[in-house]
Design an enzyme around this catalytic site. Structure first.
Site, short mmCIF file in Angstrom:
data_model
loop_
_atom_site.label_atom_id
_atom_site.label_comp_id
_atom_site.label_asym_id
_atom_site.label_seq_id
_atom_site.Cartn_x
_atom_site.Cartn_y
_atom_site.Cartn_z
CD GLU A 1 -4.97 0.86 -2.49
OE1 GLU A 1 -5.98 1.58 -2.56
OE2 GLU A 1 -4.53 0.41 -1.41
CG ASP B 1 -1.81 1.19 1.32
OD1 ASP B 1 -2.20 1.72 0.26
OD2 ASP B 1 -2.14 1.61 2.45
CG ASP C 1 -1.11 2.95 6.36
OD1 ASP C 1 -1.30 3.70 5.39
OD2 ASP C 1 -1.27 3.31 7.54
#
Length: 161
Positions: free
Chosen positions: A65, A7, A138
């Protein structure tokens, strides 16, 4: 097979490593950089930490992501720079890099591309058989990226970078 989910960010970068055989968590956590550190040093810190992750866990594939910016465009450039550093660091160790949009990740985990963060976290916890939701958020997001890749890669080969 071992998958590293990332992420991206430049203040906090989430990571999650899963083993697809048995769908097990290997590790998860965050890479952080101090807010008062110049961006060039932050990017170097991120690069070094990503290389350490790759050397420690030797993943077969890495899933990121994709960046999504809604209202806070002031962080767009530093986050994009950090994502680029992460991609280069990972590419030094493995050729198989993939990316997924937030909508694809939510859809893969919950069946609803507009799912709330709590729903995604609930599914991460349950799919991986964890006793609690991974913290910080996260890290949970990074595990969601890895799970999305595990569940969709065989049918969505066009997500390769």
């Amino acid at each position: 097979m071992k998958i590293l989910g990332i992420d991206p960010g430049y203040n906090i970068i989430g990571y999650g490593v899963i083993e697809t055989d048995g769908c097990k968590v290997v590790d998860y956590g965050v890479i952080t950089t101090p807010k008062n550190m110049p961006i060039s040093k932050r990017l170097h810190t991120i690069y070094q930490a990503a290389c350490e992750l790759m050397e420690s866990f030797c993943p077969d594939e890495v899933a990121f992501e994709e960046l999504f910016f809604n209202t806070n465009n002031t962080t767009a450039i530093p986050v994009a720079e950090a994502r680029g550093v992460l991609i280069v660091a990972c590419k030094n160790y493995v050729d198989r890099l993939y990316e997924y949009t937030p909508l694809q990740i939510k859809q893969a985990l919950t069946g609803n591309g507009r799912a709330e963060k709590k729903q995604v976290q609930f599914m991460v916890k349950n799919i991986l058989g964890l006793s609690a939701t991974p913290k910080p958020d996260d890290a949970a997001d990074a595990l969601a990226v890895a799970l999305c890749h595990m569940q969709t890669n065989s049918v969505m080969s066009d997500n390769s970078m």
